[in-house]
Write an enzyme that holds these catalytic residues in place. Structure first.
Site, PDB file in Angstrom:
ATOM      1  CB  SER A 248       4.975  -1.187  -1.800  1.00  0.00           C
ATOM      2  OG  SER A 248       3.625  -0.933  -2.121  1.00  0.00           O
TER       3      SER A 248
ATOM      4  CB  THR B  56      -0.908   0.001   1.253  1.00  0.00           C
ATOM      5  OG1 THR B  56      -1.952   0.930   1.044  1.00  0.00           O
ATOM      6  CG2 THR B  56      -0.160   0.346   2.503  1.00  0.00           C
TER       7      THR B  56
ATOM      8  CE  LYS C  77      -5.035  -0.521   1.651  1.00  0.00           C
ATOM      9  NZ  LYS C  77      -4.078  -0.614   0.559  1.00  0.00           N
TER      10      LYS C  77
ATOM     11  N   GLY D 141      -2.659   5.605   9.900  1.00  0.00           N
ATOM     12  CA  GLY D 141      -2.743   4.796   8.691  1.00  0.00           C
ATOM     13  C   GLY D 141      -1.829   3.606   8.828  1.00  0.00           C
TER      14      GLY D 141
END
Length: 179
Positions: free
Chosen positions: A131, A7, A40, A52
């Protein structure tokens, strides 16, 4: 720090506004996309703290719950609560198996918390995990320095740039804002 391939979460503090943005993609392993519109990022402690996560969803939800209880215990003190969570996460034999990173922020501070006991307060008012974090972070820093965009616009544009580069990040964004 743990390598999370799942994410992008970005926090931007600018001109008295704090924004946290997250993409909506949920990837099963490294093989396929299962969901496009996951949330998220969320507000905690009566809307005064943003959080988050990047990593395993069930683990992150457990950490959100634990962090929210810690915020309540310490009356919303972000740094104190983050220190306690990092200590518990590292030392508790159940929690230390959780695979996630948390990015938390309020109006005055931004922190990255990991299960290895890392608690990092970046020098700049932007931070990112996941990522696509490096891409979003680079874009946000450039936009902060070289544009007249507000915090929300910087977060949105930086996340869109990250989503165009990172295969684990999409452009279905969720933004939470502290004014």
């Amino acid at each position: 720090m743990t390598k999370i391939r799942s994410t992008t979460i970005l926090s931007v503090r600018h001109a008295g506004i704090t924004v946290m943005a997250g993409d909506g993609q949920v990837t099963f392993g490294q093989s396929y996309i299962m969901k496009h519109k996951a949330h998220k990022v969320r507000t905690l402690y009566h809307g005064k703290v943003l959080a988050g996560f990047a990593g395993t969803s069930a683990d992150a939800l457990t950490l959100f719950e634990k962090f929210e209880k810690t915020l309540e215990k310490f009356h919303g003190q972000l740094k104190r609560s983050a220190v306690e969570l990092a200590k518990d996460w590292r030392t508790d034999k159940v929690l230390r198996r959780l695979e996630a990173l948390l990015l938390v922020a309020d109006k005055s501070a931004t922190l990255i918390i990991s299960g290895t006991g890392d608690l990092i307060e970046p020098d700049e008012p932007v931070a990112a995990i996941g990522s696509g974090g490096p891409y979003a972070l680079a874009a946000a820093k450039a936009l902060l320095k070289h544009s007249q965009l507000n915090a929300e616009e910087i977060a949105r544009e930086a996340m869109l740039i990250a989503s165009s580069i990172c295969p684990y990040t999409n452009n279905e964004l969720v933004l939470e804002i502290l004014k």
